[in-house]
Design a protein around this motif. Sequence first.
Motif, PDB file in Angstrom:
ATOM      1  N   VAL A  58       0.838  -1.191   0.000  1.00 24.32           N
ATOM      2  CA  VAL A  58       0.000   0.000   0.000  1.00 24.32           C
ATOM      3  C   VAL A  58       0.878   1.248   0.000  1.00 24.32           C
ATOM      4  CG1 VAL A  58      -1.763   1.276   1.287  1.00 24.32           C
ATOM      5  CG2 VAL A  58      -1.827  -1.216   1.225  1.00 24.32           C
ATOM      6  N   ILE A  59       0.573   2.177  -0.899  1.00 21.98           N
ATOM      7  CA  ILE A  59       1.258   3.474  -0.951  1.00 21.98           C
ATOM      8  C   ILE A  59       0.161   4.510  -0.731  1.00 21.98           C
ATOM      9  CG2 ILE A  59       2.678   5.033  -2.332  1.00 21.98           C
ATOM     10  CD1 ILE A  59       3.381   2.537  -4.075  1.00 21.98           C
ATOM     11  N   ASN A  60       0.021   4.982   0.517  1.00 29.47           N
ATOM     12  CA  ASN A  60      -1.118   5.846   0.806  1.00 29.47           C
ATOM     13  C   ASN A  60      -0.763   7.235   1.310  1.00 29.47           C
ATOM     14  OD1 ASN A  60      -0.254   5.213   3.338  1.00 29.47           O
ATOM     15  ND2 ASN A  60      -2.084   4.081   3.957  1.00 29.47           N
ATOM     16  N   ASP A  77      12.460  -0.799  -5.161  1.00 25.38           N
ATOM     17  CA  ASP A  77      13.030  -0.891  -3.809  1.00 25.38           C
ATOM     18  C   ASP A  77      11.942  -0.827  -2.742  1.00 25.38           C
ATOM     19  OD1 ASP A  77      15.592  -1.083  -4.841  1.00 25.38           O
ATOM     20  OD2 ASP A  77      16.073   1.037  -4.513  1.00 25.38           O
ATOM     21  N   TYR A  78      10.970   0.058  -2.944  1.00 21.48           N
ATOM     22  CA  TYR A  78       9.870   0.193  -1.987  1.00 21.48           C
ATOM     23  C   TYR A  78       9.038  -1.088  -1.932  1.00 21.48           C
ATOM     24  CZ  TYR A  78       6.004   2.243   0.614  1.00 21.48           C
ATOM     25  OH  TYR A  78       5.059   2.503   1.568  1.00 21.48           O
ATOM     26  N   ILE A  79       8.754  -1.654  -3.094  1.00 22.59           N
ATOM     27  CA  ILE A  79       7.982  -2.896  -3.147  1.00 22.59           C
ATOM     28  C   ILE A  79       8.737  -4.011  -2.419  1.00 22.59           C
ATOM     29  CG2 ILE A  79       7.136  -4.731  -4.684  1.00 22.59           C
ATOM     30  CD1 ILE A  79       6.457  -2.459  -6.708  1.00 22.59           C
ATOM     31  N   LYS A  80      10.031  -4.133  -2.685  1.00 22.66           N
ATOM     32  CA  LYS A  80      10.844  -5.171  -2.023  1.00 22.66           C
ATOM     33  C   LYS A  80      10.820  -5.007  -0.501  1.00 22.66           C
ATOM     34  CE  LYS A  80      14.127  -5.760  -5.796  1.00 22.66           C
ATOM     35  NZ  LYS A  80      15.501  -5.481  -6.230  1.00 22.66           N
ATOM     36  N   ALA A  81      10.933  -3.765  -0.048  1.00 20.14           N
ATOM     37  CA  ALA A  81      10.999  -3.493   1.385  1.00 20.14           C
ATOM     38  C   ALA A  81       9.655  -3.676   2.089  1.00 20.14           C
ATOM     39  CB  ALA A  81      11.512  -2.086   1.622  1.00 20.14           C
ATOM     40  N   HIS A  82       8.551  -3.557   1.358  1.00 21.14           N
ATOM     41  CA  HIS A  82       7.224  -3.562   1.988  1.00 21.14           C
ATOM     42  C   HIS A  82       6.325  -4.705   1.577  1.00 21.14           C
ATOM     43  CE1 HIS A  82       8.699   0.538   2.616  1.00 21.14           C
ATOM     44  NE2 HIS A  82       7.995   0.479   3.732  1.00 21.14           N
ATOM     45  N   THR A  83       6.828  -5.643   0.775  1.00 25.21           N
ATOM     46  CA  THR A  83       6.005  -6.782   0.385  1.00 25.21           C
ATOM     47  C   THR A  83       5.756  -7.661   1.597  1.00 25.21           C
ATOM     48  OG1 THR A  83       6.856  -6.767  -1.866  1.00 25.21           O
ATOM     49  CG2 THR A  83       5.860  -8.804  -1.120  1.00 25.21           C
ATOM     50  N   PRO A  84       4.483  -7.982   1.867  1.00 28.49           N
ATOM     51  CA  PRO A  84       4.189  -8.855   3.012  1.00 28.49           C
ATOM     52  C   PRO A  84       4.883 -10.212   2.840  1.00 28.49           C
ATOM     53  CG  PRO A  84       2.178  -7.888   2.108  1.00 28.49           C
ATOM     54  CD  PRO A  84       3.293  -7.552   1.159  1.00 28.49           C
ATOM     55  N   ALA A  85       5.359 -10.749   3.940  1.00 29.09           N
ATOM     56  CA  ALA A  85       6.040 -12.054   3.905  1.00 29.09           C
ATOM     57  C   ALA A  85       5.076 -13.137   3.466  1.00 29.09           C
ATOM     58  CB  ALA A  85       6.600 -12.378   5.280  1.00 29.09           C
TER      59      ALA A  85
END
Length: 87
Positions: A58-60, A77-85
């Motif tokens: 989510v980018i809110n 980079d943002y997706i990699k850092a914030h993707t749910p496990a």
Amino acid sequence: MDTLIAELKRKLIDILHLDDLTVDDIDEHAQLVGGDLGIDSIDVLEIVVMVEKDYGVVINNQEIGAQVFASLATLADYIKAHTPASS
């Protein structure tokens, strides 16, 4: 080329109808919004929906969004850092 970046390039070409471009035509370090690709605020909304749907990220926050959409590399980079496990 990073797998995620290549995937994002293909998705951008598809959702933004950039049919005259190939993956190799997109520079992941170039300015994403307002740059050579002609991405505007409406396009950003489409990208946000795709990121949420496909990656669960989510980018809110507008301030965070400006940093995230600086380039395709910063988005990846943002997706990699914030993707749910994965479970």
